[in-house]
Design an enzyme around this catalytic site. Structure first.
Site, mmCIF file in Angstrom:
data_model
loop_
_atom_site.group_PDB
_atom_site.id
_atom_site.type_symbol
_atom_site.label_atom_id
_atom_site.label_comp_id
_atom_site.label_asym_id
_atom_site.label_seq_id
_atom_site.Cartn_x
_atom_site.Cartn_y
_atom_site.Cartn_z
ATOM 1 N N GLY A 10 0.835 -1.204 0.000
ATOM 2 C CA GLY A 10 0.000 0.000 0.000
ATOM 3 C C GLY A 10 0.868 1.251 0.000
ATOM 4 N N ARG A 71 0.573 -5.082 -4.830
ATOM 5 C CA ARG A 71 0.717 -6.061 -3.756
ATOM 6 C C ARG A 71 1.155 -7.416 -4.322
ATOM 7 N NH1 ARG A 71 -0.777 -3.850 0.964
ATOM 8 N NH2 ARG A 71 -2.486 -2.353 1.058
ATOM 9 N N ASP A 102 5.685 -5.117 5.835
ATOM 10 C CA ASP A 102 6.045 -6.506 6.150
ATOM 11 C C ASP A 102 6.074 -7.423 4.929
ATOM 12 O OD1 ASP A 102 6.543 -6.270 8.780
ATOM 13 O OD2 ASP A 102 4.555 -6.899 9.446
ATOM 14 N N THR A 124 4.953 2.219 6.140
ATOM 15 C CA THR A 124 3.539 1.856 6.183
ATOM 16 C C THR A 124 2.796 2.813 7.096
ATOM 17 O OG1 THR A 124 1.850 0.289 6.938
ATOM 18 C CG2 THR A 124 3.999 0.047 7.948
ATOM 19 N N ASP A 126 0.477 1.884 8.765
ATOM 20 C CA ASP A 126 0.053 1.073 9.910
ATOM 21 C C ASP A 126 1.062 1.121 11.068
ATOM 22 O OD1 ASP A 126 -2.006 0.342 8.219
ATOM 23 O OD2 ASP A 126 -1.102 -1.580 7.674
ATOM 24 N N ASP A 128 3.422 -0.840 11.787
ATOM 25 C CA ASP A 128 3.473 -2.149 12.447
ATOM 26 C C ASP A 128 4.704 -2.984 12.089
ATOM 27 O OD1 ASP A 128 2.805 -2.658 9.833
ATOM 28 O OD2 ASP A 128 1.160 -4.033 10.283
ATOM 29 N N ARG A 161 -24.788 14.443 19.238
ATOM 30 C CA ARG A 161 -24.749 13.051 18.779
ATOM 31 C C ARG A 161 -23.480 12.350 19.251
ATOM 32 N NH1 ARG A 161 -25.945 14.260 12.397
ATOM 33 N NH2 ARG A 161 -28.206 14.430 12.561
ATOM 34 N N MET A 168 -7.969 3.065 9.373
ATOM 35 C CA MET A 168 -7.251 1.861 8.934
ATOM 36 C C MET A 168 -6.168 1.482 9.952
ATOM 37 S SD MET A 168 -6.635 2.401 4.908
ATOM 38 C CE MET A 168 -7.851 2.119 3.661
ATOM 39 N N GLY A 169 -5.337 0.526 9.567
ATOM 40 C CA GLY A 169 -4.239 0.116 10.454
ATOM 41 C C GLY A 169 -4.041 -1.382 10.538
ATOM 42 N N ARG A 170 -4.925 -2.115 9.851
ATOM 43 C CA ARG A 170 -4.856 -3.582 9.890
ATOM 44 C C ARG A 170 -4.957 -4.100 11.309
ATOM 45 N NH1 ARG A 170 -1.472 -4.993 4.847
ATOM 46 N NH2 ARG A 170 -3.297 -5.482 3.621
ATOM 47 N N GLU A 220 -10.023 -0.492 12.164
ATOM 48 C CA GLU A 220 -10.695 -1.467 11.274
ATOM 49 C C GLU A 220 -10.483 -2.918 11.693
ATOM 50 O OE1 GLU A 220 -8.985 -1.244 7.344
ATOM 51 O OE2 GLU A 220 -6.977 -1.696 8.051
ATOM 52 N N ARG A 264 -23.860 8.453 14.438
ATOM 53 C CA ARG A 264 -23.466 8.361 13.034
ATOM 54 C C ARG A 264 -22.064 7.757 12.964
ATOM 55 N NH1 ARG A 264 -28.105 9.661 12.708
ATOM 56 N NH2 ARG A 264 -29.021 11.385 11.526
ATOM 57 N N HIS A 270 -9.065 5.356 2.216
ATOM 58 C CA HIS A 270 -7.788 5.703 1.587
ATOM 59 C C HIS A 270 -7.474 7.197 1.617
ATOM 60 C CE1 HIS A 270 -8.594 1.647 0.139
ATOM 61 N NE2 HIS A 270 -7.287 1.532 0.104
ATOM 62 N N GLN A 272 -6.803 8.605 4.152
ATOM 63 C CA GLN A 272 -5.677 8.608 5.108
ATOM 64 C C GLN A 272 -4.328 8.388 4.438
ATOM 65 O OE1 GLN A 272 -6.996 5.896 8.707
ATOM 66 N NE2 GLN A 272 -8.260 5.569 6.911
HETATM 67 O O1 F6P Z 1 -1.360 -1.566 5.035
HETATM 68 C C1 F6P Z 1 -1.844 -0.297 4.730
HETATM 69 C C2 F6P Z 1 -3.347 -0.337 4.576
HETATM 70 O O2 F6P Z 1 -3.810 0.985 4.291
HETATM 71 C C3 F6P Z 1 -4.116 -0.915 5.750
HETATM 72 O O3 F6P Z 1 -4.259 -0.001 6.805
HETATM 73 C C4 F6P Z 1 -5.409 -1.308 5.080
HETATM 74 O O4 F6P Z 1 -6.063 -2.358 5.781
HETATM 75 C C5 F6P Z 1 -4.949 -1.796 3.729
HETATM 76 O O5 F6P Z 1 -3.706 -1.159 3.480
HETATM 77 C C6 F6P Z 1 -5.892 -1.455 2.606
HETATM 78 O O6 F6P Z 1 -5.393 -2.071 1.474
HETATM 79 P P1 F6P Z 1 -5.827 -1.681 -0.003
HETATM 80 O O7 F6P Z 1 -5.199 -0.357 -0.338
HETATM 81 O O8 F6P Z 1 -5.278 -2.782 -0.837
HETATM 82 O O9 F6P Z 1 -7.313 -1.593 -0.016
#
Ligand code: F6P
Length: 340
Positions: A10, A71, A102, A124, A126, A128, A161, A168-170, A220, A264, A270, A272
């Site tokens: 990504g 990927r 990774d 990344t 993430d 991570d 509200r 994101m972040g896996r 997520e 809500r 993306h 981000q």
């Molecule tokens: O690893 C980066 C990331 O943005 C994650 O946070 C997210 O789950 C994933 O990539 C989304 O992947 P794609 O861009 O393939 O939808």
């Protein structure tokens, strides 16, 4: 030396700054640089592009990656691996700099195991990747998410509200943690902790009682079973596409059902990952890109350039890839200091 450079996985802000850092450092050593397009796909299929310092003078200011990304797992099939090795030989690559998370770095490790000279650069949003204190892309992504939370706060305040922001972040909660801490969320849910609905509802009620609204940040990857989202399939490295689960919307439904407070949700996806890198990411990416070429120069192949404290260093890919870096107890303790 002729140094190949690729960006895989990504995209994230800072990749162009890392490419620029590597290319300029290579120029200093008198090395030639060549880009492979679209990650391991380009290295496998021989898709190249010229990379010279003059053309990259301002590259670090932009998000995305000028090399393109994918990927692609070049070791998914032995025939692909053979194609990759043949391409590197045909292109006369003396060393490869692989910039990625990774998955990209695991492929770099496999290439090293097969005797090819390769050095990694971790990136990344993430945050991570093991072995490094921070990855570039994370600061930029979290800053965008924090800005989104502040915008949502305006509406939450006006309409009394609860609003849930899914980030994101896996399977690592770094982006949620930074967004929640930096943006003063009332509750932040991360994958490192078990989902606890009664505590969530209690915090939301108490925030609404105290301030008239509640802001919840949800990663997520939290372990919540979803009723309406889909599992979204897998990428080439076998990762589930987590945002398709829609846990943010599910948490919002549960808050409204459990508290009666109008709720809500927003998923910024993306958004981000795009846009110009923050200063922190520009500097970190520049340093790591340059450091990777220093490692090539020192012939320290099979290593990855990392940040340790204030220093950039080289560590073995094997060590960096032992385990992904997740949010630890000290960070969680700080996060919960601010629970509503
Ligand atoms: O690893 C980066 C990331 O943005 C994650 O946070 C997210 O789950 C994933 O990539 C989304 O992947 P794609 O861009 O393939 O939808």
């Amino acid at each position: 030396m002729r140094v190949g450079i690729l960006t895989g996985g990504g995209d994230c802000p800072g990749l162009n700054a890392a490419i620029r850092g590597a290319v300029y450092r290579a120029r200093k050593y008198g090395y030639e640089t060549i880009g492979f397009r679209d990650g391991w796909k380009g290295a496998r299929d021989g898709l190249t592009m010229p990379l010279d310092a003059v053309g990259l003078a301002h590259a670090g200011l932009r998000g995305g990656t000028l090399l393109g990304s994918s990927r692609t797992n070049p070791f998914a099939q032995e025939a692909d691996a053979e194609k990759l090795l043949a391409t590197l030989t045909r292109e006369r690559i003396d060393a490869l700099v692989a910039i990625g998370g990774d998955d990209t770095l695991s492929a770099a490790r496999e290439l090293h195991r097969r005797g090819r000279p390769v050095v990694g650069v971790p990136k990344t949003m993430d945050n991570d990747v093991g072995g490094t204190d921070w990855t570039f892309g994370f600061d930029s992504a979290s800053t965008v998410a924090m800005d989104a939370l502040e915008r949502l706060r305006d509406t939450a305040t006006s309409h009394h509200r609860a609003i849930v922001l899914e980030v994101m972040g896996r399977h690592a909660g770094w982006v949620a943690l930074a967004t929640g801490l930096g943006g003063a969320a009332d509750v932040t849910l991360v994958p490192e902790e078990t989902y606890d609905e009664s505590s969530l509802l209690a915090h939301v009620k108490s925030a609404v009682a105290a301030r008239g609204c509640a802001l919840v940040v949800v990663s997520e990857g939290i372990d919540l079973p979803v009723s309406q989202g889909s599992t979204g399939g897998q990428d080439q490295f076998g990762h589930e596409l987590l945002r398709e689960r829609g846990v943010g919307a599910e948490v919002a439904r549960r808050i409204e059902a459990g508290t009666g407070i109008e709720t809500r949700s927003a998923q910024i996806g993306h958004i981000q990952r795009g846009g110009p890198p923050t200063l922190f990411d520009r500097i970190l990416a520049t340093r790591l890109g340059a450091k990777a070429v220093d490692l090539v120069h020192e012939r320290r192949f099979g290593t990855v350039a990392v940040l340790r404290g204030e220093r950039v260093e080289g560590v073995a890919l094997e060590d960096a890839l032992k385990a992904p870096k997740t949010v630890d107890a000290a960070w969680l303790d700080l996060l919960h200091t601010f629970d509503a």
